[in-house]
Design a protein around this motif. Structure first.
Motif, short mmCIF file in Angstrom:
data_model
loop_
_atom_site.label_atom_id
_atom_site.label_comp_id
_atom_site.label_asym_id
_atom_site.label_seq_id
_atom_site.Cartn_x
_atom_site.Cartn_y
_atom_site.Cartn_z
N GLN A 164 0.83 -1.21 0.00
CA GLN A 164 0.00 0.00 0.00
C GLN A 164 0.86 1.25 0.00
OE1 GLN A 164 -2.24 -0.89 3.53
NE2 GLN A 164 -3.86 -1.94 2.39
N ASP A 165 1.91 1.27 0.82
CA ASP A 165 2.81 2.42 0.87
C ASP A 165 3.47 2.66 -0.49
OD1 ASP A 165 2.24 2.95 3.52
OD2 ASP A 165 4.09 2.03 4.29
N LEU A 166 3.85 1.58 -1.17
CA LEU A 166 4.44 1.73 -2.51
C LEU A 166 3.43 2.29 -3.49
CD1 LEU A 166 6.46 -1.61 -2.83
CD2 LEU A 166 7.41 0.69 -2.57
N GLU A 167 2.22 1.75 -3.49
CA GLU A 167 1.21 2.20 -4.44
C GLU A 167 0.76 3.64 -4.19
OE1 GLU A 167 -2.08 -0.30 -5.46
OE2 GLU A 167 -0.80 -2.04 -5.74
N TYR A 168 0.78 4.06 -2.94
CA TYR A 168 0.39 5.43 -2.61
C TYR A 168 1.59 6.38 -2.58
CZ TYR A 168 -4.01 3.20 -1.42
OH TYR A 168 -5.17 2.46 -1.47
N ASN A 169 2.72 5.89 -3.08
CA ASN A 169 3.95 6.70 -3.18
C ASN A 169 4.41 7.25 -1.84
OD1 ASN A 169 4.31 6.37 -6.01
ND2 ASN A 169 2.58 7.76 -6.29
N GLU A 170 4.16 6.48 -0.79
CA GLU A 170 4.65 6.86 0.53
C GLU A 170 6.09 6.37 0.73
OE1 GLU A 170 1.42 8.96 1.36
OE2 GLU A 170 3.00 8.73 2.85
N LYS A 171 6.46 5.34 -0.02
CA LYS A 171 7.81 4.78 0.08
C LYS A 171 8.33 4.50 -1.32
CE LYS A 171 7.45 3.18 4.60
NZ LYS A 171 7.66 2.30 5.61
N SER A 172 9.65 4.47 -1.42
CA SER A 172 10.27 4.08 -2.68
C SER A 172 10.95 2.73 -2.47
CB SER A 172 11.26 5.15 -3.16
OG SER A 172 12.26 5.36 -2.21
N PRO A 173 11.01 1.90 -3.51
CA PRO A 173 11.51 0.54 -3.33
C PRO A 173 13.02 0.44 -3.38
CG PRO A 173 10.81 0.85 -5.58
CD PRO A 173 10.48 2.12 -4.85
N SER A 174 13.54 -0.54 -2.68
CA SER A 174 14.95 -0.89 -2.78
C SER A 174 15.11 -1.85 -3.96
CB SER A 174 15.42 -1.58 -1.50
OG SER A 174 14.78 -2.85 -1.39
N VAL A 175 16.32 -2.16 -4.31
CA VAL A 175 16.57 -3.13 -5.38
C VAL A 175 16.01 -4.49 -4.98
CG1 VAL A 175 18.35 -4.33 -6.70
CG2 VAL A 175 18.57 -1.89 -6.25
N THR A 176 16.14 -4.85 -3.73
CA THR A 176 15.59 -6.12 -3.24
C THR A 176 14.08 -6.16 -3.42
OG1 THR A 176 17.38 -6.34 -1.63
CG2 THR A 176 15.39 -7.65 -1.23
N LEU A 205 11.75 -8.72 -5.71
CA LEU A 205 10.61 -9.49 -5.21
C LEU A 205 9.35 -9.21 -6.03
CD1 LEU A 205 11.23 -9.09 -1.38
CD2 LEU A 205 11.43 -11.21 -2.71
N LEU A 206 9.14 -7.95 -6.38
CA LEU A 206 7.97 -7.60 -7.19
C LEU A 206 8.08 -8.17 -8.59
CD1 LEU A 206 7.52 -3.91 -5.99
CD2 LEU A 206 5.96 -5.82 -5.53
N ALA A 207 9.24 -8.04 -9.19
CA ALA A 207 9.46 -8.59 -10.53
C ALA A 207 9.22 -10.10 -10.53
CB ALA A 207 10.87 -8.26 -11.02
#
Length: 92
Positions: free
Chosen positions: A40-52, A56-58
């Motif tokens: 949810q935080d990723l989708e609402y642009n509250e956080k940015s992802p690490s390479v790890t 995991l998403l890929a």
């Protein structure tokens, strides 16, 4: 002069990919082994992802990292902390 890091937010693109699969956020969390709140935080642009996290998403979408990034590239939101948007003044 110290440079601040440029953060990349993937929320819109991640949400579009998830919806194309007709997955809920819960399903994506299960497939990626990430916490639903983090999704949810990723989708609402509250956080940015690490390479790890990108990995995991890929993997959840059965893509290589570069394929995943290419799929959502047009939806990236770049945030420059040193260039904050001015607050809008109330109309009088």
């Amino acid at each position: 002069m110290k440079k601040t890091k440029k953060e990349i937010y993937i929320g819109i693109g991640l949400g579009k990919l998830r919806n194309e699969k007709k997955w809920t956020q819960q399903k994506l969390a299960e497939e990626s082994e990430l916490n639903i709140r983090f999704i949810q935080d990723l989708e609402y642009n509250e956080k940015s992802p690490s390479v790890t996290t990108l990995r995991l998403l890929a993997d959840a979408f059965e893509m290589k990292i570069w394929e995943f990034i290419k799929q959502i590239e047009d939806e990236f939101i770049y945030k420059y902390p040193e260039k904050k948007q001015p607050k809008k003044l109330p109309k009088s």
